[in-house]
Motif scaffolding. Structure first.
Motif, PDB file in Angstrom:
ATOM      1  N   GLN A 182       0.828  -1.211   0.000  1.00 24.24           N
ATOM      2  CA  GLN A 182       0.000   0.000   0.000  1.00 24.24           C
ATOM      3  C   GLN A 182       0.861   1.260   0.000  1.00 24.24           C
ATOM      4  N   ILE A 183       1.892   1.280   0.806  1.00 27.72           N
ATOM      5  CA  ILE A 183       2.778   2.452   0.864  1.00 27.72           C
ATOM      6  C   ILE A 183       3.537   2.607  -0.449  1.00 27.72           C
ATOM      7  N   TYR A 184       4.017   1.506  -1.007  1.00 26.43           N
ATOM      8  CA  TYR A 184       4.761   1.559  -2.257  1.00 26.43           C
ATOM      9  C   TYR A 184       3.863   2.023  -3.401  1.00 26.43           C
ATOM     10  N   THR A 185       2.602   1.632  -3.378  1.00 20.76           N
ATOM     11  CA  THR A 185       1.653   2.093  -4.390  1.00 20.76           C
ATOM     12  C   THR A 185       1.480   3.601  -4.315  1.00 20.76           C
ATOM     13  N   VAL A 186       1.392   4.135  -3.117  1.00 26.44           N
ATOM     14  CA  VAL A 186       1.282   5.583  -2.958  1.00 26.44           C
ATOM     15  C   VAL A 186       2.539   6.272  -3.498  1.00 26.44           C
ATOM     16  N   LEU A 187       3.699   5.717  -3.218  1.00 28.25           N
ATOM     17  CA  LEU A 187       4.941   6.289  -3.745  1.00 28.25           C
ATOM     18  C   LEU A 187       4.959   6.271  -5.271  1.00 28.25           C
ATOM     19  N   LEU A 188       4.463   5.193  -5.866  1.00 26.08           N
ATOM     20  CA  LEU A 188       4.388   5.123  -7.325  1.00 26.08           C
ATOM     21  C   LEU A 188       3.445   6.184  -7.888  1.00 26.08           C
ATOM     22  N   ILE A 189       2.307   6.358  -7.248  1.00 27.47           N
ATOM     23  CA  ILE A 189       1.336   7.346  -7.723  1.00 27.47           C
ATOM     24  C   ILE A 189       1.918   8.755  -7.607  1.00 27.47           C
ATOM     25  N   VAL A 190       2.576   9.052  -6.495  1.00 24.62           N
ATOM     26  CA  VAL A 190       3.210  10.365  -6.332  1.00 24.62           C
ATOM     27  C   VAL A 190       4.279  10.563  -7.398  1.00 24.62           C
ATOM     28  N   ARG A 191       5.072   9.532  -7.654  1.00 22.34           N
ATOM     29  CA  ARG A 191       6.131   9.607  -8.681  1.00 22.34           C
ATOM     30  C   ARG A 191       5.534   9.899 -10.051  1.00 22.34           C
ATOM     31  N   VAL A 192       4.444   9.245 -10.387  1.00 22.43           N
ATOM     32  CA  VAL A 192       3.796   9.460 -11.687  1.00 22.43           C
ATOM     33  C   VAL A 192       3.222  10.875 -11.763  1.00 22.43           C
ATOM     34  N   LEU A 193       2.569  11.326 -10.705  1.00 26.04           N
ATOM     35  CA  LEU A 193       1.986  12.662 -10.710  1.00 26.04           C
ATOM     36  C   LEU A 193       3.058  13.745 -10.807  1.00 26.04           C
ATOM     37  N   LEU A 194       4.216  13.514 -10.224  1.00 23.60           N
ATOM     38  CA  LEU A 194       5.279  14.508 -10.261  1.00 23.60           C
ATOM     39  C   LEU A 194       5.886  14.668 -11.652  1.00 23.60           C
ATOM     40  N   THR A 195       5.693  13.703 -12.520  1.00 21.11           N
ATOM     41  CA  THR A 195       6.209  13.855 -13.886  1.00 21.11           C
ATOM     42  C   THR A 195       5.487  14.977 -14.618  1.00 21.11           C
ATOM     43  N   TRP A 196       4.340  15.392 -14.135  1.00 20.13           N
ATOM     44  CA  TRP A 196       3.615  16.506 -14.746  1.00 20.13           C
ATOM     45  C   TRP A 196       4.262  17.847 -14.399  1.00 20.13           C
ATOM     46  N   PHE A 197       5.097  17.869 -13.353  1.00 19.08           N
ATOM     47  CA  PHE A 197       5.712  19.106 -12.879  1.00 19.08           C
ATOM     48  C   PHE A 197       7.237  19.032 -12.982  1.00 19.08           C
ATOM     49  N   GLN A 198       7.751  18.540 -14.090  1.00 21.38           N
ATOM     50  CA  GLN A 198       9.189  18.322 -14.218  1.00 21.38           C
ATOM     51  C   GLN A 198      10.004  19.606 -14.144  1.00 21.38           C
ATOM     52  N   GLY A 199       9.431  20.734 -14.480  1.00 20.50           N
ATOM     53  CA  GLY A 199      10.172  21.981 -14.461  1.00 20.50           C
ATOM     54  C   GLY A 199      10.298  22.616 -13.091  1.00 20.50           C
ATOM     55  N   ALA A 200       9.484  22.214 -12.156  1.00 21.55           N
ATOM     56  CA  ALA A 200       9.494  22.826 -10.822  1.00 21.55           C
ATOM     57  C   ALA A 200      10.627  22.256  -9.971  1.00 21.55           C
ATOM     58  N   ASP A 201      11.324  23.129  -9.258  1.00 28.91           N
ATOM     59  CA  ASP A 201      12.434  22.689  -8.406  1.00 28.91           C
ATOM     60  C   ASP A 201      11.969  21.746  -7.303  1.00 28.91           C
ATOM     61  N   TRP A 202      10.832  22.083  -6.679  1.00 30.61           N
ATOM     62  CA  TRP A 202      10.342  21.245  -5.588  1.00 30.61           C
ATOM     63  C   TRP A 202       9.993  19.848  -6.083  1.00 30.61           C
ATOM     64  N   ALA A 203       9.466  19.746  -7.299  1.00 33.98           N
ATOM     65  CA  ALA A 203       9.124  18.432  -7.846  1.00 33.98           C
ATOM     66  C   ALA A 203      10.383  17.644  -8.176  1.00 33.98           C
ATOM     67  N   TYR A 204      11.397  18.335  -8.664  1.00 37.08           N
ATOM     68  CA  TYR A 204      12.649  17.652  -8.993  1.00 37.08           C
ATOM     69  C   TYR A 204      13.297  17.069  -7.735  1.00 37.08           C
ATOM     70  N   GLN A 205      13.244  17.799  -6.642  1.00 39.62           N
ATOM     71  CA  GLN A 205      13.832  17.307  -5.394  1.00 39.62           C
ATOM     72  C   GLN A 205      13.119  16.051  -4.901  1.00 39.62           C
ATOM     73  N   ILE A 206      11.814  16.051  -4.989  1.00 42.37           N
ATOM     74  CA  ILE A 206      11.050  14.880  -4.550  1.00 42.37           C
ATOM     75  C   ILE A 206      11.284  13.712  -5.500  1.00 42.37           C
ATOM     76  N   MET A 207      11.305  14.003  -6.814  1.00 38.13           N
ATOM     77  CA  MET A 207      11.532  12.930  -7.783  1.00 38.13           C
ATOM     78  C   MET A 207      12.923  12.334  -7.641  1.00 38.13           C
ATOM     79  N   SER A 208      13.918  13.161  -7.318  1.00 37.64           N
ATOM     80  CA  SER A 208      15.272  12.622  -7.142  1.00 37.64           C
ATOM     81  C   SER A 208      15.339  11.698  -5.928  1.00 37.64           C
ATOM     82  N   PHE A 209      14.446  11.898  -4.968  1.00 38.04           N
ATOM     83  CA  PHE A 209      14.353  10.987  -3.831  1.00 38.04           C
ATOM     84  C   PHE A 209      13.583   9.718  -4.198  1.00 38.04           C
TER      85      PHE A 209
END
Length: 93
Positions: free
Chosen positions: A15-42
């Motif tokens: 369940q937790i890993y599924t949430v992480l996957l969903i967040v990762r997918v949603l963050l691809t919509w905000f690739q230009g934002a610095d805050w999104a890049y920091q979270i995606m790099s994690f």
């Protein structure tokens, strides 16, 4: 009882890993934002090994990556299959 605890732990992890996957997918919509890049790099080192398994046989179509859909579906299927087993092992059936 220990088996039920182990299965419950695996289900919660899924369940937790599924949430992480969903967040990762949603963050691809905000690739230009610095805050999104920091979270995606994690999240990338955590989620990409699993997603790469599906990317190896589901190529991107029209620039869209559909592999996370199958990856999330498989996780949900496994989690839903294990959950009743945990109740059975705990004697709560």
């Amino acid at each position: 009882m220990a088996t039920a605890l182990l299965i419950n732990t695996i289900v919660r992890f899924i369940q937790i890993y599924t949430v992480l996957l969903i967040v990762r997918v949603l963050l691809t919509w905000f690739q230009g934002a610095d805050w999104a890049y920091q979270i995606m790099s994690f999240l990338s080192p955590i989620t990409d090994p699993y997603l790469n398994v599906f990317r190896s046989f589901i190529p991107p179509l029209g620039g869209m990556d559909f592999s996370p859909i199958l990856a999330i579906f498989l996780l949900q299927f496994v989690g839903n299959a294990l959950e009743p087993l945990a109740y059975y092992q705990a004697g709560l059936y």
